[in-house]
Design an enzyme around this catalytic site. Sequence first.
Site, PDB file in Angstrom:
ATOM      1  N   CYS A 213      -9.562  -5.004   6.161  1.00  0.00           N
ATOM      2  CA  CYS A 213     -10.765  -4.288   5.742  1.00  0.00           C
ATOM      3  C   CYS A 213     -11.194  -3.362   6.884  1.00  0.00           C
ATOM      4  CB  CYS A 213     -11.881  -5.272   5.386  1.00  0.00           C
ATOM      5  SG  CYS A 213     -12.496  -6.228   6.800  1.00  0.00           S
TER       6      CYS A 213
ATOM      7  N   GLU B  25       7.522   4.935  -1.235  1.00  0.00           N
ATOM      8  CA  GLU B  25       7.068   5.397   0.088  1.00  0.00           C
ATOM      9  C   GLU B  25       6.742   6.889   0.063  1.00  0.00           C
ATOM     10  OE1 GLU B  25       6.390   3.250   2.269  1.00  0.00           O
ATOM     11  OE2 GLU B  25       7.506   1.501   1.564  1.00  0.00           O
TER      12      GLU B  25
ATOM     13  N   GLY C 142       2.002  -4.551  -2.784  1.00  0.00           N
ATOM     14  CA  GLY C 142       2.948  -4.710  -3.881  1.00  0.00           C
ATOM     15  C   GLY C 142       3.336  -3.410  -4.556  1.00  0.00           C
TER      16      GLY C 142
ATOM     17  N   ALA D  75      -3.029   0.040   0.679  1.00  0.00           N
ATOM     18  CA  ALA D  75      -2.722  -0.353   2.046  1.00  0.00           C
ATOM     19  C   ALA D  75      -1.381  -1.085   2.058  1.00  0.00           C
ATOM     20  CB  ALA D  75      -3.839  -1.246   2.599  1.00  0.00           C
ATOM     21  N   MET D  76      -0.931  -1.477   3.237  1.00  0.00           N
ATOM     22  CA  MET D  76       0.324  -2.215   3.368  1.00  0.00           C
ATOM     23  C   MET D  76       0.270  -3.517   2.564  1.00  0.00           C
ATOM     24  SD  MET D  76       2.606  -0.737   5.436  1.00  0.00           S
ATOM     25  CE  MET D  76       3.609  -2.129   5.943  1.00  0.00           C
TER      26      MET D  76
END
Length: 209
Positions: free
Chosen positions: A183, A89, A14, A10-11
């Site tokens: 979540c 990305e 890291g 997810a965003m």
Amino acid sequence: MAKLYFYYAAMNAGKSTVLLQSSYNYRERGMQTLLFTPAIDTRFQYGTICSRIGLSEQAYAFNNSDNLYVLTQEFQLQTQKYSCVLIDEAQFLTREQVYQLTEITDQMSIPVLAYGLRTDFRGELFPGSQFLLAWADELIELKTICHCGRKAIMNMRIDENGQAVIEGEQVLIGGNESYVATCRLHYKRGEAGKTFPRNKLFNKDTNTF
């Protein structure tokens, strides 16, 4: 035997930090790496991979029409053999470009490490992620947490007031001001929680040791 690896998360998990550390590990041992980043990502200086903790490295900015297999062959003629190709990305890759990454691995025997989001703000797969999940030799999840402390697996798009956005184009380039990892429960509820300014994250006065 070289492999294609897909590191997904997810965003704000890291991903770029891990990519840059992996590249550094190769170069520290005298091995060459080739870094790619999508030209569509305009958050930072063009052709630069930047992490949220301040690390950065130059990379080749590719477009959807670029053949990454051919580019890697051409770049390798100008330097010594690459020991690893790294993609930042990777969710923005096309189906054809993911296939080209498999060619770099299979025909050139170069490991390829791709880092990207699995799903968009609607919970749907990006095209690049879809085919990386299907074709990669190894799938590695990088974990981050929701504001409640649970593992974050969803990417919530938020507006300027911090409210969840549920409609819009799949691609909207942005960082903490546009997205937050949550979540599944809080994604369903549209509850983004609270994020802290970067200067607060690195304030020495918050450390008691």
